[in-house]
Design an enzyme around this catalytic site. Structure first.
Site, PDB file in Angstrom:
ATOM      1  N   GLU A   1      32.987  10.804  67.462  1.00  0.00           N
ATOM      2  CA  GLU A   1      32.302   9.556  67.123  1.00  0.00           C
ATOM      3  C   GLU A   1      31.169   9.334  68.108  1.00  0.00           C
ATOM      4  O   GLU A   1      31.351   9.468  69.321  1.00  0.00           O
ATOM      5  CB  GLU A   1      33.274   8.376  67.173  1.00  0.00           C
ATOM      6  CG  GLU A   1      32.620   7.017  66.956  1.00  0.00           C
ATOM      7  CD  GLU A   1      33.623   5.866  67.034  1.00  0.00           C
ATOM      8  OE1 GLU A   1      34.801   6.084  66.673  1.00  0.00           O
ATOM      9  OE2 GLU A   1      33.226   4.764  67.461  1.00  0.00           O
TER      10      GLU A   1
ATOM     11  N   GLU B  40      26.471  -0.495  70.020  1.00  0.00           N
ATOM     12  CA  GLU B  40      27.450  -1.519  69.674  1.00  0.00           C
ATOM     13  C   GLU B  40      27.250  -2.704  70.605  1.00  0.00           C
ATOM     14  O   GLU B  40      26.774  -2.569  71.730  1.00  0.00           O
ATOM     15  CB  GLU B  40      28.884  -0.985  69.715  1.00  0.00           C
ATOM     16  CG  GLU B  40      29.302  -0.320  70.992  1.00  0.00           C
ATOM     17  CD  GLU B  40      30.698   0.296  70.887  1.00  0.00           C
ATOM     18  OE1 GLU B  40      31.465  -0.102  69.982  1.00  0.00           O
ATOM     19  OE2 GLU B  40      31.015   1.173  71.711  1.00  0.00           O
TER      20      GLU B  40
END
Length: 355
Positions: free
Chosen positions: A154, A159
Site C-alpha cells: 500500500e 492522508e
C-alpha cells in the site's frame, strides 16, 4: 522471497520541472464536465468488507450516489455527509465515497492537485493498493486477486486527519511494517483545506519519494528489498476516499475532498542493453520486435513466466520448459511491458521494450 533487482529506470531524483521534460503522460483524469464520475476510469467500492462495517473503525457507508461523488466546475468532489443511510441491511449515520481506478501501473511519477476537507473525524486519503489484492468488493479482486493486505503493498500518497488539521502524511504499508507503520513522513501545510496543493509521488524500482508542491517530506528506500519490504514491482491502482472516524463531531454537516486532476507520467527512455544478473537470466533482443528470447539457468526450468502491460493486464502466462524459451510478442503494441519469472520463492522482474 528474494527479489533480484535488474530493472533499469532513468530519471530518478529529478525536480518537478525535469519530470515534465523527461516523463510522458500515460494516464490522467482532469475531471472536466458535470455530473457523475467517468465510469470508464472509476469504480465505486460500496460493499461492506466485514459484513456490517469498514476497516479501522470507520463509521460511514460508501455510496455510488452523485450526492457523495460528482464532477463539477472542473473538479471531482468526494463529499462526506452526516445523514442516516441504510444499505446492505445496515443503517449508518454518515455517507461518503470510495473510488477505485480501473487503471493500474508500475513505476512512474504521480501528481494529484487537491484541496482537503475539514472537520475533526474526517480522514481523506489519496493512495494505492496492489492490483493483486484480495478484498471484498474491490474492483480488481475477482480478476487479479492473489494475496491479502499487506502482502499486496500500500502506498499512501496523502492522508490527513481532521484532528491534526494542517498536517499531511505519506506512508508505506508492507508485510514488514503495517498497521501502526513506522515507514512514514509528513509536513505542515497551513492552507491544506482552503487552497489547492500538488501532492506527488515518484516511484522507481529503488525508492518512493513524496512531496507537496515540490517540497519533499519522505523517501522510502529500504536497503534490503524483498517481498516483506518491497512488494512494489507489480501494478498498483488508485483509491480516493473520505472516511469518517468515530470521533466525528455532532456538529459536522458535510465537507469535501476536491481534486482538480490526477496524472501519471512515465519515462519512456530505458537502458535496454542485455543484462546478465547473478542468477544468470538473460533477455534478448531487448527491445524486441517479434520474439523475445529468455535464457535461464537449469534451476529456473519449470518457473512461471508472466508478462504484463503497464496497466496491469496479463498478456502472457506459461511455464518455462527449458533453458532457452521464446516468447511471441508480435501481437503486442509498441511500448513497455513487465516480465516476471518466479520459482520456489525466488523472483526476477524485468522491463521489456516492444518495438
Amino acid at each position: 522471497m528474494r527479489i533480484f533487482r535488474v530493472l533499469l529506470f532513468l530519471g530518478m531524483g529529478l525536480t518537478m520541472s525535469a519530470q515534465q521534460e523527461n516523463y510522458e503522460l500515460v494516464w490522467a483524469d482532469e475531471f472536466n464536465g458535470n455530473g457523475a464520475i467517468d465510469a470508464t476510469k472509476w469504480y465505486h467500492q460500496t460493499q461492506l468488507p466485514n459484513g456490517d462495517s469498514w476497516y479501522n473503525g470507520e463509521i460511514q457507508h460508501y455510496t455510488n450516489r452523485t450526492e457523495n461523488s460528482f464532477v463539477s466546475e472542473g473538479t471531482l468532489k468526494i463529499v462526506a455527509k452526516s445523514e442516516n443511510f441504510t444499505d446492505q441491511g445496515v443503517t449508518k449515520t454518515h455517507t461518503s465515497a470510495r473510488l477505485n481506478s480501473k487503471y493500474a501501473f508500475t513505476y512512474g511519477y504521480v501528481e494529484i492537485r487537491a484541496k482537503l476537507p475539514i472537520g475533526i473525524g474526517t480522514w481523506p486519503a489519496m493512495w494505492t493498493l496492489g492490483q493483486n489484492i484480495i478484498e471484498t468488493g474491490g474492483y480488481w479482486s475477482d480478476t487479479m486477486g492473489t494475496v491479502s493486505w499487506p502482502a499486496c503493498g500500500e502506498i499512501d500518497i496523502m492522508e490527513h486527519w481532521g484532528d491534526n488539521q494542517n498536517f499531511v502524511q505519506s506512508a508505506m504499508h508492507t508485510p514488514s511494517s503495517f498497521g501502526d507503520t513506522q515507514n512514514k513522513g509528513g509536513q505542515v501545510i497551513p492552507t491544506v483545506s482552503s487552497a489547492f496543493h500538488i501532492y506527488s509521488l515518484e516511484w522507481t524500482p529503488e525508492q518512493m519519494v513524496f512531496k507537496v508542491d515540490g517540497v519533499e517530506h519522505y523517501t522510502y528506500n529500504p536497503s534490503n528489498q524483498n517481498a516483506a519490504t518491497w512488494p512494489f514491482d507489480a501494478p498498483q491502482y488508485f483509491l480516493l476516499n473520505v472516511a469518517i472516524l468515530p470521533n466525528i463531531s455532532d456538529a459536522f454537516d458535510e465537507s469535501a475532498l476536491e481534486i482538480d486532476y490526477i496524472r501519471v507520467f512515465q519515462d519512456p527512455t530505458l537502458s535496454v542493453e542485455e543484462v546478465t544478473v547473478a542468477n544468470g537470466i538473460q533477455l534478448f533482443p531487448n527491445p524486441a520486435i517479434n520474439t523475445l528470447s529468455v535464457r535461464v539457468p537449469a534451476a529456473f526450468v519449470g518457473a512461471k513466466a508472466r508478462m504484463y502491460s503497464l496497466t496491469g493486464q496479463e498478456l502472457y502466462n506459461a511455464d518455462i520448459q527449458n533453458e532457452n524459451t521464446t516468447i511471441d510478442v508480435s501481437g503486442f503494441a509498441k511500448g513497455l511491458y513487465i516480465l516476471t519469472i518466479e520459482k520456489e520463492g525466488e523472483s526476477v522482474t524485468r522491463k521489456v521494450v516492444k518495438q
